[in-house]
Design a protein around this motif. Structure first.
Motif, PDB file in Angstrom:
ATOM      1  N   LEU A   9      36.788  42.755  43.011  1.00 47.28           N
ATOM      2  CA  LEU A   9      37.908  43.217  43.812  1.00 47.28           C
ATOM      3  C   LEU A   9      38.773  42.012  44.141  1.00 47.28           C
ATOM      4  CD1 LEU A   9      39.272  45.511  45.500  1.00 47.28           C
ATOM      5  CD2 LEU A   9      37.828  44.748  47.410  1.00 47.28           C
ATOM      6  N   SER A  10      40.040  42.035  43.721  1.00 49.27           N
ATOM      7  CA  SER A  10      40.908  40.876  43.914  1.00 49.27           C
ATOM      8  C   SER A  10      41.922  41.068  45.024  1.00 49.27           C
ATOM      9  CB  SER A  10      41.641  40.557  42.606  1.00 49.27           C
ATOM     10  OG  SER A  10      40.725  40.121  41.626  1.00 49.27           O
ATOM     11  N   SER A  11      41.897  42.203  45.683  1.00 50.70           N
ATOM     12  CA  SER A  11      42.775  42.440  46.831  1.00 50.70           C
ATOM     13  C   SER A  11      41.931  42.411  48.097  1.00 50.70           C
ATOM     14  CB  SER A  11      43.502  43.774  46.666  1.00 50.70           C
ATOM     15  OG  SER A  11      42.583  44.828  46.463  1.00 50.70           O
ATOM     16  N   GLY A  12      42.547  42.751  49.236  1.00 52.69           N
ATOM     17  CA  GLY A  12      41.823  42.721  50.497  1.00 52.69           C
ATOM     18  C   GLY A  12      40.724  43.762  50.566  1.00 52.69           C
ATOM     19  N   ALA A  13      39.833  43.554  51.516  1.00 50.96           N
ATOM     20  CA  ALA A  13      38.701  44.462  51.670  1.00 50.96           C
ATOM     21  C   ALA A  13      39.183  45.864  52.029  1.00 50.96           C
ATOM     22  CB  ALA A  13      37.758  43.952  52.748  1.00 50.96           C
ATOM     23  N   PRO A  14      38.575  46.896  51.428  1.00 51.64           N
ATOM     24  CA  PRO A  14      38.944  48.269  51.775  1.00 51.64           C
ATOM     25  C   PRO A  14      38.464  48.607  53.181  1.00 51.64           C
ATOM     26  CG  PRO A  14      37.074  48.237  50.262  1.00 51.64           C
ATOM     27  CD  PRO A  14      37.539  46.818  50.401  1.00 51.64           C
ATOM     28  N   PRO A  15      39.052  49.645  53.797  1.00 55.89           N
ATOM     29  CA  PRO A  15      40.075  50.543  53.230  1.00 55.89           C
ATOM     30  C   PRO A  15      41.450  49.901  53.223  1.00 55.89           C
ATOM     31  CG  PRO A  15      39.595  51.168  55.484  1.00 55.89           C
ATOM     32  CD  PRO A  15      38.633  50.066  55.158  1.00 55.89           C
ATOM     33  N   ALA A  16      42.245  50.277  52.207  1.00 49.16           N
ATOM     34  CA  ALA A  16      43.603  49.778  52.062  1.00 49.16           C
ATOM     35  C   ALA A  16      44.397  50.786  51.255  1.00 49.16           C
ATOM     36  CB  ALA A  16      43.597  48.415  51.361  1.00 49.16           C
ATOM     37  N   GLY A  17      45.714  50.615  51.220  1.00 48.46           N
ATOM     38  CA  GLY A  17      46.536  51.528  50.452  1.00 48.46           C
ATOM     39  C   GLY A  17      46.207  51.462  48.972  1.00 48.46           C
ATOM     40  N   ILE A  18      46.043  50.246  48.458  1.00 47.97           N
ATOM     41  CA  ILE A  18      45.721  50.016  47.051  1.00 47.97           C
ATOM     42  C   ILE A  18      44.637  48.960  46.969  1.00 47.97           C
ATOM     43  CG2 ILE A  18      46.600  49.151  44.833  1.00 47.97           C
ATOM     44  CD1 ILE A  18      49.332  50.238  45.589  1.00 47.97           C
ATOM     45  N   ALA A  19      43.711  49.132  46.050  1.00 47.77           N
ATOM     46  CA  ALA A  19      42.688  48.126  45.776  1.00 47.77           C
ATOM     47  C   ALA A  19      42.825  47.700  44.317  1.00 47.77           C
ATOM     48  CB  ALA A  19      41.290  48.688  46.032  1.00 47.77           C
ATOM     49  N   VAL A  20      42.896  46.387  44.086  1.00 50.83           N
ATOM     50  CA  VAL A  20      43.064  45.860  42.727  1.00 50.83           C
ATOM     51  C   VAL A  20      41.733  45.271  42.269  1.00 50.83           C
ATOM     52  CG1 VAL A  20      44.291  44.234  41.244  1.00 50.83           C
ATOM     53  CG2 VAL A  20      45.477  45.348  43.149  1.00 50.83           C
ATOM     54  N   VAL A  21      41.173  45.842  41.220  1.00 54.17           N
ATOM     55  CA  VAL A  21      39.961  45.306  40.599  1.00 54.17           C
ATOM     56  C   VAL A  21      40.373  44.615  39.309  1.00 54.17           C
ATOM     57  CG1 VAL A  21      37.758  45.866  39.505  1.00 54.17           C
ATOM     58  CG2 VAL A  21      38.427  47.016  41.627  1.00 54.17           C
ATOM     59  N   ARG A  22      39.994  43.359  39.175  1.00 56.67           N
ATOM     60  CA  ARG A  22      40.375  42.553  38.005  1.00 56.67           C
ATOM     61  C   ARG A  22      39.158  42.317  37.129  1.00 56.67           C
ATOM     62  NH1 ARG A  22      43.243  37.109  39.481  1.00 56.67           N
ATOM     63  NH2 ARG A  22      44.957  38.553  39.898  1.00 56.67           N
ATOM     64  N   VAL A  23      39.374  42.396  35.827  1.00 59.88           N
ATOM     65  CA  VAL A  23      38.331  42.138  34.835  1.00 59.88           C
ATOM     66  C   VAL A  23      38.855  41.048  33.906  1.00 59.88           C
ATOM     67  CG1 VAL A  23      36.834  43.151  33.065  1.00 59.88           C
ATOM     68  CG2 VAL A  23      37.710  44.590  34.938  1.00 59.88           C
ATOM     69  N   SER A  24      38.046  40.011  33.645  1.00 65.85           N
ATOM     70  CA  SER A  24      38.488  38.911  32.788  1.00 65.85           C
ATOM     71  C   SER A  24      37.379  38.503  31.831  1.00 65.85           C
ATOM     72  CB  SER A  24      38.902  37.696  33.647  1.00 65.85           C
ATOM     73  OG  SER A  24      39.324  36.622  32.829  1.00 65.85           O
ATOM     74  N   GLY A  25      37.743  38.389  30.553  1.00 67.16           N
ATOM     75  CA  GLY A  25      36.767  37.964  29.558  1.00 67.16           C
ATOM     76  C   GLY A  25      36.909  38.751  28.274  1.00 67.16           C
ATOM     77  N   PRO A  26      36.088  38.434  27.282  1.00 70.58           N
ATOM     78  CA  PRO A  26      36.242  39.052  25.953  1.00 70.58           C
ATOM     79  C   PRO A  26      36.021  40.557  25.928  1.00 70.58           C
ATOM     80  CG  PRO A  26      34.223  37.741  26.096  1.00 70.58           C
ATOM     81  CD  PRO A  26      35.024  37.415  27.306  1.00 70.58           C
ATOM     82  N   ALA A  27      35.282  41.103  26.900  1.00 73.58           N
ATOM     83  CA  ALA A  27      35.022  42.540  26.911  1.00 73.58           C
ATOM     84  C   ALA A  27      35.941  43.303  27.862  1.00 73.58           C
ATOM     85  CB  ALA A  27      33.565  42.811  27.281  1.00 73.58           C
ATOM     86  N   ALA A  28      37.029  42.645  28.322  1.00 73.17           N
ATOM     87  CA  ALA A  28      37.931  43.324  29.252  1.00 73.17           C
ATOM     88  C   ALA A  28      38.572  44.548  28.606  1.00 73.17           C
ATOM     89  CB  ALA A  28      39.006  42.359  29.744  1.00 73.17           C
ATOM     90  N   GLY A  29      38.969  44.419  27.343  1.00 70.21           N
ATOM     91  CA  GLY A  29      39.556  45.565  26.637  1.00 70.21           C
ATOM     92  C   GLY A  29      38.556  46.686  26.448  1.00 70.21           C
ATOM     93  N   ASP A  30      37.314  46.338  26.122  1.00 77.87           N
ATOM     94  CA  ASP A  30      36.269  47.355  25.974  1.00 77.87           C
ATOM     95  C   ASP A  30      36.047  48.106  27.284  1.00 77.87           C
ATOM     96  OD1 ASP A  30      35.951  46.521  23.375  1.00 77.87           O
ATOM     97  OD2 ASP A  30      34.272  45.174  23.835  1.00 77.87           O
ATOM     98  N   ALA A  31      36.175  47.384  28.408  1.00 81.65           N
ATOM     99  CA  ALA A  31      35.989  48.021  29.713  1.00 81.65           C
ATOM    100  C   ALA A  31      37.063  49.076  29.958  1.00 81.65           C
ATOM    101  CB  ALA A  31      36.013  46.966  30.818  1.00 81.65           C
ATOM    102  N   LEU A  32      38.310  48.767  29.592  1.00 82.66           N
ATOM    103  CA  LEU A  32      39.377  49.755  29.748  1.00 82.66           C
ATOM    104  C   LEU A  32      39.134  50.970  28.859  1.00 82.66           C
ATOM    105  CD1 LEU A  32      42.774  47.810  30.012  1.00 82.66           C
ATOM    106  CD2 LEU A  32      41.463  48.936  31.819  1.00 82.66           C
TER     107      LEU A  32
END
Length: 428
Positions: A9-32
């Motif tokens: 989670l790359s945004s502030g702690a929930p609850p919030a209006g939007i939460a941004v989860v970031r994925v980085s690395g060679p399997a990021a596309g596979d995750a999507l």
């Protein structure tokens, strides 16, 4: 490990209006593909329904596909912009954790990958850490300058200049056995001296420690002089116990506050007198600690008898509402913390005084590591003065280049990197 794909989670702690989860690395596309059924067009936000491996709907979210290396980490990145409820975030994180090759990120791991992949250097990473910890406007602007590469660009320019000087020395060494061996140009020593002066000018700047800890104001004087009352008034808080009984404050009390965007640390101390109450060991310790604080102060507000404070202390006529007091001279600051008389004048003078001592707004303030390395480079360059042996000159210049390399992180130990990136939160 660096070849793993990480998420957080790359945004502030929930609850919030939007939460941004970031994925980085060679399997990021596979995750999507696993969660959303395919990759969207790169660098374009699209709305998709996210599902776990059993097909259960997790959320209707925006997703971004950012293929590397032109990303923040230098790797493939996927971003999921979710509804910011705790349960939504937790369900998506569980789904990601269940995918092969993915794991939760450690604190600072995204930024460390950016450094490892050459997206930022070490000085810029330190600036980002300072920016995340900034609490005042002065801290924010200095951190932005560092994170934006102001020191990095300057250090790279210094390194290039030293590299050019080294090339001249190496050329002389190459032809040293010939009868018409070349000599260093007359401007060589001038260029080295100019570079060393530039480094010393940077070393003379106010340090980051003052920005981080605040301009240190120590309130001092004898017992029952009004120190704690003034301390509370400056903080606009009942932080210290006040009483007409002398000796109420027995220890050092510190509080940090920002005034006009400038960080301050105010320090209330025990009353100073030549001898403590007989057999009162606690008061004696408090007085000893108060004297230690005087040595650490950037400014001392002296509430005792005029002329009896430490050198450079500001004379404070602290009970200006009391006609029976013995008034101080015309240069003293007259105030009453109880009624507020003169407090605005004192605050304005403190802000003006601290602003002059702080780094200029937007100017890089060196931390201890950076200043130590610049001092090392300056010492190496100063060692070339009057030196004619080209081998010694070459070694001095090599030492200066090495200091700049370590400043930028081109030569760093793992322990130092662990300490730096450990300051970051998870998801950064």
């Amino acid at each position: 490990m660096a070849h793993d794909t990480i998420f957080a989670l790359s945004s502030g702690a929930p609850p919030a209006g939007i939460a941004v989860v970031r994925v980085s690395g060679p399997a990021a596309g596979d995750a999507l593909c696993a969660l959303a059924g395919g990759l969207p067009e790169s660098r374009r936000a699209v709305a998709r329904t996210l599902r776990d491996e059993s097909g259960e709907e997790l959320d209707r979210a925006l997703m971004l596909w950012l293929p590397g290396p032109g990303t923040a980490t230098g790797e493939d990145i996927a971003e999921l912009h979710l509804h910011g409820g705790r349960a939504v975030v937790a369900s998506v994180e569980r789904a990601l954790d269940a995918l092969p090759g993915l794991r939760a990120a450690a604190p600072g791991e995204f930024t460390r990958r950016a450094f490892a992949n050459g997206r930022i250097d070490l000085a810029e990473a330190e600036g980002l850490a300072e920016l995340l910890e900034a609490e005042t406007e002065f801290q924010r602007r200095s951190a932005l300058a560092l994170a934006g590469g102001a020191l990095s660009k300057q250090a790279a320019a210094w390194r290039d200049a030293v590299l050019g000087l080294s090339a001249e020395v190496e050329a002389m060494l190459d032809f040293s056995d010939e009868e018409d061996a070349a000599e260093l140009p007359s401007a060589f020593s001038v260029r080295v001296a100019t570079l060393a002066d530039d480094l010393r000018a940077w070393l003379d700047r106010p340090r980051a420690m003052m920005l981080r800890e605040g301009y240190r104001i120590v309130l001092a004087g004898p017992p029952n002089a009004g120190k704690s009352t003034l301390f509370n008034a400056l903080l606009e808080s009942e932080a210290a116990i006040t009483s007409p009984i002398a000796g109420t404050t027995r220890d050092v009390l510190e509080r940090s506050v920002a005034m006009a965007g400038i960080p301050f640390t105010f320090v209330d101390t025990a009353g100073l007198r030549d001898s403590a109450i007989e057999d009162d060991a606690i008061e004696a310790i408090g007085i000893a600690r108060a004297r230690e604080q005087l040595d650490r102060a950037d400014c001392v507000l002296w509430l005792g008898e005029e002329g009896q404070g430490p050198a450079g202390a500001w004379e404070i006529d602290a009970k200006a509402d009391d006609a029976a007091r013995q008034a101080k001279g015309k240069d003293a600051i007259r105030l009453s913390a109880r009624t507020g008389l003169g407090m605005d004048v004192l605050r304005a003078r403190l802000v003006s005084h601290a602003r002059d001592a702080m780094p200029a707004p937007g100017e890089v303030a060196l931390n201890d590591r950076q200043s130590s390395l610049l001092a090392e480079a300056a010492t190496a360059l100063a060692g070339t003065s009057g030196e004619s042996d080209p081998l010694i000159l070459a070694e001095r210049l090599r030492l200066a280049r090495s200091a700049f390399d370590r400043l930028l992180g081109r030569a760093s130990t793992e322990d130092m990197l662990d300490a730096l990136f450990g300051r970051f939160c998870i998801g950064k």
